[in-house]
Design a protein around this motif. Sequence first.
Motif, PDB file in Angstrom:
ATOM      1  N   VAL A  48       0.841  -1.189   0.000  1.00  0.00           N
ATOM      2  CA  VAL A  48       0.000   0.000   0.000  1.00  0.00           C
ATOM      3  C   VAL A  48       0.878   1.241   0.000  1.00  0.00           C
ATOM      4  N   ASP A  49       0.560   2.177  -0.868  1.00  0.00           N
ATOM      5  CA  ASP A  49       1.279   3.445  -0.949  1.00  0.00           C
ATOM      6  C   ASP A  49       0.977   4.265   0.311  1.00  0.00           C
ATOM      7  N   LEU A  50       2.017   4.711   0.993  1.00  0.00           N
ATOM      8  CA  LEU A  50       1.839   5.476   2.229  1.00  0.00           C
ATOM      9  C   LEU A  50       1.958   6.977   2.027  1.00  0.00           C
ATOM     10  N   ASN A  51       2.141   7.425   0.797  1.00  0.00           N
ATOM     11  CA  ASN A  51       2.234   8.861   0.516  1.00  0.00           C
ATOM     12  C   ASN A  51       0.905   9.530   0.846  1.00  0.00           C
ATOM     13  N   PRO A  52       0.907  10.479   1.781  1.00  0.00           N
ATOM     14  CA  PRO A  52      -0.369  11.067   2.211  1.00  0.00           C
ATOM     15  C   PRO A  52      -0.977  12.045   1.211  1.00  0.00           C
ATOM     16  N   ASN A  53      -0.252  12.382   0.150  1.00  0.00           N
ATOM     17  CA  ASN A  53      -0.764  13.344  -0.820  1.00  0.00           C
ATOM     18  C   ASN A  53      -1.637  12.633  -1.858  1.00  0.00           C
ATOM     19  N   VAL A  54      -2.928  12.881  -1.806  1.00  0.00           N
ATOM     20  CA  VAL A  54      -3.863  12.236  -2.725  1.00  0.00           C
ATOM     21  C   VAL A  54      -4.666  13.297  -3.463  1.00  0.00           C
ATOM     22  N   GLU A  55      -5.065  12.975  -4.680  1.00  0.00           N
ATOM     23  CA  GLU A  55      -5.861  13.896  -5.482  1.00  0.00           C
ATOM     24  C   GLU A  55      -7.099  13.178  -6.002  1.00  0.00           C
ATOM     25  N   LYS A  56      -8.092  13.958  -6.348  1.00  0.00           N
ATOM     26  CA  LYS A  56      -9.303  13.399  -6.936  1.00  0.00           C
ATOM     27  C   LYS A  56      -9.075  13.164  -8.426  1.00  0.00           C
ATOM     28  N   GLU A  57      -9.417  11.955  -8.887  1.00  0.00           N
ATOM     29  CA  GLU A  57      -9.274  11.597 -10.286  1.00  0.00           C
ATOM     30  C   GLU A  57     -10.606  11.050 -10.791  1.00  0.00           C
ATOM     31  N   GLN A  58     -11.180  11.702 -11.765  1.00  0.00           N
ATOM     32  CA  GLN A  58     -12.466  11.270 -12.328  1.00  0.00           C
ATOM     33  C   GLN A  58     -13.508  11.053 -11.237  1.00  0.00           C
ATOM     34  N   GLY A  59     -13.521  11.980 -10.292  1.00  0.00           N
ATOM     35  CA  GLY A  59     -14.520  11.966  -9.241  1.00  0.00           C
ATOM     36  C   GLY A  59     -14.206  11.081  -8.057  1.00  0.00           C
ATOM     37  N   ILE A  60     -13.046  10.399  -8.069  1.00  0.00           N
ATOM     38  CA  ILE A  60     -12.697   9.466  -6.993  1.00  0.00           C
ATOM     39  C   ILE A  60     -11.347   9.854  -6.395  1.00  0.00           C
ATOM     40  N   ILE A  61     -11.298   9.981  -5.076  1.00  0.00           N
ATOM     41  CA  ILE A  61     -10.035  10.268  -4.401  1.00  0.00           C
ATOM     42  C   ILE A  61      -9.051   9.121  -4.644  1.00  0.00           C
ATOM     43  N   ALA A  62      -7.842   9.471  -5.129  1.00  0.00           N
ATOM     44  CA  ALA A  62      -6.748   8.497  -5.317  1.00  0.00           C
ATOM     45  C   ALA A  62      -7.177   7.301  -6.166  1.00  0.00           C
ATOM     46  N   LYS A  63      -7.951   7.555  -7.217  1.00  0.00           N
ATOM     47  CA  LYS A  63      -8.493   6.458  -8.020  1.00  0.00           C
ATOM     48  C   LYS A  63      -7.408   5.511  -8.529  1.00  0.00           C
ATOM     49  N   SER A  64      -6.360   6.050  -9.143  1.00  0.00           N
ATOM     50  CA  SER A  64      -5.343   5.180  -9.752  1.00  0.00           C
ATOM     51  C   SER A  64      -4.627   4.342  -8.708  1.00  0.00           C
ATOM     52  N   THR A  65      -4.414   4.904  -7.512  1.00  0.00           N
ATOM     53  CA  THR A  65      -3.749   4.157  -6.438  1.00  0.00           C
ATOM     54  C   THR A  65      -4.634   3.022  -5.930  1.00  0.00           C
ATOM     55  N   VAL A  66      -5.902   3.319  -5.692  1.00  0.00           N
ATOM     56  CA  VAL A  66      -6.829   2.297  -5.205  1.00  0.00           C
ATOM     57  C   VAL A  66      -6.992   1.187  -6.242  1.00  0.00           C
ATOM     58  N   LEU A  67      -7.052   1.573  -7.506  1.00  0.00           N
ATOM     59  CA  LEU A  67      -7.205   0.592  -8.573  1.00  0.00           C
ATOM     60  C   LEU A  67      -5.979  -0.311  -8.667  1.00  0.00           C
ATOM     61  N   GLN A  68      -4.797   0.296  -8.583  1.00  0.00           N
ATOM     62  CA  GLN A  68      -3.570  -0.495  -8.645  1.00  0.00           C
ATOM     63  C   GLN A  68      -3.457  -1.436  -7.455  1.00  0.00           C
ATOM     64  N   GLN A  69      -3.847  -0.984  -6.286  1.00  0.00           N
ATOM     65  CA  GLN A  69      -3.772  -1.841  -5.104  1.00  0.00           C
ATOM     66  C   GLN A  69      -4.775  -2.991  -5.192  1.00  0.00           C
TER      67      GLN A  69
END
Length: 302
Positions: A48-69
């Motif tokens: 799991v990525d521990l970088n606290p900096n997250v952005e909204k992507e296509q309406g979802i917070i940290a979409k690419s990170t959650v998808l990859q995980q």
Amino acid sequence: MNEMDTSRTLRLLFPQWQGGNNPPYVLGAHLLNWLAPKSNGPFEEVPVDLNPNVEKEQGIIAKSTVLQQARSAKSLIHKHNPERIVVLGGDCSVELAPFSYLNEKYDGDVALLWVDAHPDVSIPEDFENHHAHVLANLLGVGDQEFVAEVPHLFKPEQILYVGLNDMIDALHSEPMKNMKLDIVGPDEIKQDSSKVLQWLAEKKPSKIIIHFDLDVLDMKEFRSLLVAYPGTYEEYTKSFPQGSSMETIIRVLQDVAKSYDVVGLGITEHFPWDSYFLANMLSRLPLLGDIDNKERPVFNTL
């Protein structure tokens, strides 16, 4: 049915926090793993990525990170091809990969008990945190990249909510309003488990998957919950719907397991406020941590 051999049960530690956008879920997941009885089956921890900096992507917070995980979890699951999975999360979105796998493995002949205060069927247009989308995705609703990760979609008749008592309006919004999802509320399980067992008897599934979000519990009894933030605790104990007792949920799940083959159990949203604050304090004390450290704990409240 009591399970004697756990050698084919994968224990998956998945300390994801981005789906709920709250770093304390990392500690919460690890504490769950430490507290839970040891097992003799395979074990994996999803990176799991521990970088606290997250952005909204296509309406979802940290979409690419959650998808990859989620894809990492899927890969680890397929590495073992388990018969059963225990998931220790993390926010509710950790259930996407393991529950998808189990529904496909058993060709949809499963019932999914969603033991949760919330329905988790929101869409990005209405709610930005993915932990509230995951059941919708499992049903084929919502962001199509997440839906594509579900090879065998669940059907509405496979789902039973147990203990649902908050954000119920999401069930009546587009496009969920045409799906009938059955509900057994908190008052209906206080005395016995008959409503749940009756529903299962009608559906006759060969396997059971259980999603257990700890926020279904009564916050006056169990305080390691997001809603139990100390700064607003007294106010929220009066304004939020009362959850179920620990003994009630234990009894329901034991009753189910005595009659049915449970192949999946996910436990999520452990939010250990005291331990999280204590860990930060210890990291700033002499002989233990950095006495020049001014950084306070990072978290989001309701």
